[in-house]
Write a protein that holds these residues in place. Structure first.
Motif, PDB file in Angstrom:
ATOM      1  N   LEU A   1       0.827  -1.217   0.000  1.00  0.00           N
ATOM      2  CA  LEU A   1       0.000   0.000   0.000  1.00  0.00           C
ATOM      3  C   LEU A   1       0.856   1.260   0.000  1.00  0.00           C
TER       4      LEU A   1
ATOM      5  N   ALA B   1      -0.713   4.404  -1.375  1.00  0.00           N
ATOM      6  CA  ALA B   1      -1.639   5.352  -2.010  1.00  0.00           C
ATOM      7  C   ALA B   1      -2.166   6.406  -1.042  1.00  0.00           C
ATOM      8  N   GLY B   2      -1.515   6.540   0.112  1.00  0.00           N
ATOM      9  CA  GLY B   2      -2.002   7.513   1.096  1.00  0.00           C
ATOM     10  C   GLY B   2      -1.586   8.931   0.758  1.00  0.00           C
TER      11      GLY B   2
ATOM     12  N   GLY C   1      -0.407  11.007   3.186  1.00  0.00           N
ATOM     13  CA  GLY C   1       0.671  11.407   4.089  1.00  0.00           C
ATOM     14  C   GLY C   1       0.411  12.720   4.795  1.00  0.00           C
ATOM     15  N   GLU C   2      -0.812  12.925   5.223  1.00  0.00           N
ATOM     16  CA  GLU C   2      -1.170  14.225   5.816  1.00  0.00           C
ATOM     17  C   GLU C   2      -0.338  14.547   7.061  1.00  0.00           C
ATOM     18  N   ARG C   3      -0.109  13.548   7.910  1.00  0.00           N
ATOM     19  CA  ARG C   3       0.655  13.812   9.139  1.00  0.00           C
ATOM     20  C   ARG C   3       2.136  14.049   8.872  1.00  0.00           C
TER      21      ARG C   3
ATOM     22  N   LYS D   1       4.478  10.889   1.809  1.00  0.00           N
ATOM     23  CA  LYS D   1       5.727  10.383   2.399  1.00  0.00           C
ATOM     24  C   LYS D   1       6.288   9.171   1.655  1.00  0.00           C
TER      25      LYS D   1
ATOM     26  N   GLY E   1      -7.599   4.186  -3.303  1.00  0.00           N
ATOM     27  CA  GLY E   1      -8.879   4.830  -3.016  1.00  0.00           C
ATOM     28  C   GLY E   1      -8.749   5.844  -1.905  1.00  0.00           C
TER      29      GLY E   1
ATOM     30  N   SER F   1      -8.070   1.191  -0.729  1.00  0.00           N
ATOM     31  CA  SER F   1      -6.841   0.826  -1.462  1.00  0.00           C
ATOM     32  C   SER F   1      -6.585  -0.680  -1.377  1.00  0.00           C
TER      33      SER F   1
ATOM     34  N   LYS G   1       6.712   2.472  11.418  1.00  0.00           N
ATOM     35  CA  LYS G   1       5.987   3.110  10.316  1.00  0.00           C
ATOM     36  C   LYS G   1       6.397   4.565  10.271  1.00  0.00           C
TER      37      LYS G   1
HETATM   38  N1  CTP Z   1      -2.666   4.093   2.302  1.00  0.00           N
HETATM   39  C1  CTP Z   1      -3.199   3.785   1.037  1.00  0.00           C
HETATM   40  N2  CTP Z   1      -4.386   4.348   0.663  1.00  0.00           N
HETATM   41  C2  CTP Z   1      -5.041   5.219   1.459  1.00  0.00           C
HETATM   42  C3  CTP Z   1      -4.513   5.524   2.741  1.00  0.00           C
HETATM   43  C4  CTP Z   1      -3.311   4.932   3.128  1.00  0.00           C
HETATM   44  O1  CTP Z   1      -2.595   3.006   0.299  1.00  0.00           O
HETATM   45  N3  CTP Z   1      -6.179   5.774   1.026  1.00  0.00           N
HETATM   46  C5  CTP Z   1      -1.366   3.509   2.691  1.00  0.00           C
HETATM   47  C6  CTP Z   1      -0.277   4.558   2.948  1.00  0.00           C
HETATM   48  O2  CTP Z   1       0.368   4.941   1.745  1.00  0.00           O
HETATM   49  C7  CTP Z   1       0.627   3.859   3.939  1.00  0.00           C
HETATM   50  C8  CTP Z   1      -0.305   2.875   4.657  1.00  0.00           C
HETATM   51  O3  CTP Z   1      -1.509   2.826   3.906  1.00  0.00           O
HETATM   52  O4  CTP Z   1       1.652   3.115   3.311  1.00  0.00           O
HETATM   53  C9  CTP Z   1      -0.550   3.276   6.111  1.00  0.00           C
HETATM   54  O5  CTP Z   1      -1.268   4.487   6.169  1.00  0.00           O
HETATM   55  P1  CTP Z   1      -0.810   5.809   6.915  1.00  0.00           P
HETATM   56  O6  CTP Z   1       0.445   5.593   7.665  1.00  0.00           O
HETATM   57  O7  CTP Z   1      -1.996   6.364   7.600  1.00  0.00           O
HETATM   58  O8  CTP Z   1      -0.399   6.751   5.666  1.00  0.00           O
HETATM   59  P2  CTP Z   1      -1.197   7.972   5.058  1.00  0.00           P
HETATM   60  O9  CTP Z   1      -2.655   7.680   5.030  1.00  0.00           O
HETATM   61  O10 CTP Z   1      -0.526   8.308   3.774  1.00  0.00           O
HETATM   62  O11 CTP Z   1      -0.861   9.118   6.114  1.00  0.00           O
HETATM   63  P3  CTP Z   1      -1.908  10.100   6.862  1.00  0.00           P
HETATM   64  O12 CTP Z   1      -2.898   9.198   7.560  1.00  0.00           O
HETATM   65  O13 CTP Z   1      -1.042  10.892   7.785  1.00  0.00           O
HETATM   66  O14 CTP Z   1      -2.546  10.939   5.772  1.00  0.00           O
END
Ligand code: CTP
Ligand code: MG
Length: 226
Positions: free
Chosen positions: A10, A12-13, A15-17, A22, A78, A84, A204
């Motif tokens: 995975l 597709a995040g 990376g808001e935090r 990221k 997603g 996702s 992580k």
């Molecule tokens: N992820 C993803 N699809 C999403 C949300 C998360 O594939 N819609 C993936 C992220 O890329 C990450 C993993 O799930 O590898 C764990 O999520 P997290 O650490 O929460 O990453 P993010 O959602 O990108 O960060 P944030 O919550 O801070 O926005």
């Protein structure tokens, strides 16, 4: 025929935090997601899906390079993590077992994959995790402690997580609320998820600061290998 295993990585995040995507930030000079992408590609998975932000597939294929790009199906992610995972599941097709891993955890290794798959054999589901070491407090939302929580039997869980594919598909189809991991969806169906103890180094990257910690871990590993 021996059972086949697929993997969903995975990335597709938003990376808001961390203040931005990221998964593409550099760790040891290469994009963060590439660390786990290399490890997962070296394991004998029958199929591999890499889930990336919609529209970034070509760019990611270039970052992967020809050898790895040929190994992965690139899939658009997603809105939520579970969306996702669902996209990855659809892309994997007909395998018996699925390993789900967050590309934000760069220090996965083949041994962790083996152990979580083995742990999943009896009940169909397992996750890597670590028993909690710190003293735990419940807070009141205003920065004050309400009580001390008994840490006995409390674990923090990570990825990789492993599931029988039919069980994971069922858990996703039946899910109503949000979940931050796949084990939670399976637990809600009343199914047993095994805990497999993983190393503390399986961090992580959530914030920018974590990226610095990851650089330090990588540096230590490289020094050990030298
Ligand atoms: N992820 C993803 N699809 C999403 C949300 C998360 O594939 N819609 C993936 C992220 O890329 C990450 C993993 O799930 O590898 C764990 O999520 P997290 O650490 O929460 O990453 P993010 O959602 O990108 O960060 P944030 O919550 O801070 O926005
Ligand atoms: Mg997130």
């Amino acid at each position: 025929m021996s059972p086949s295993t697929g993997a969903i990585l995975l990335a597709a995040g938003r990376g808001e935090r961390a203040g931005g995507e990221k998964q593409f930030a550099l760790l040891g000079g290469i994009p963060l997601f590439l660390h786990s992408a290399r490890v997962m590609a070296d394991w004998q998975f029958a199929a591999l899906a890499l889930v990336v932000p919609a529209g970034r597939e070509l760019e990611v294929a270039e970052m992967l390079g020809a050898r790895l790009a040929a190994r992965y199906k690139l899939v658009a992610g997603g809105e939520r993590r579970q969306d996702s995972v669902k996209a990855g599941l659809e892309a994997l097709g007909d395998v018996d077992w699925v390993v789900v891993h967050d590309a934000a955890r760069p220090f996965v290794d083949g041994e962790m994959v083996e152990r979580v798959l083995k742990g999943a054999c009896p009940s169909g589901a397992a996750t890597v995790g670590t028993p909690l070491g710190d003293t735990l407090k419940r807070a009141d939302g205003e920065g004050y402690i309400v009580e001390t929580v008994d840490r006995k039997n409390l674990w923090s869980v990570q990825t990789p997580q492993a599931f029988r594919r039919d069980l994971l598909l069922g858990a996703h189809d039946e899910s109503t609320g949000d979940a931050t991991d796949d084990a939670a969806l399976v637990e809600r169906l009343g199914l047993r998820v095994a805990l497999v103890e993983g190393p503390a180094s399986n961090i992580k990257v959530t914030t920018r600061e974590d990226l610095e910690l990851a650089e330090a871990i990588l540096g230590m590993r490289r020094a050990d290998d030298a």
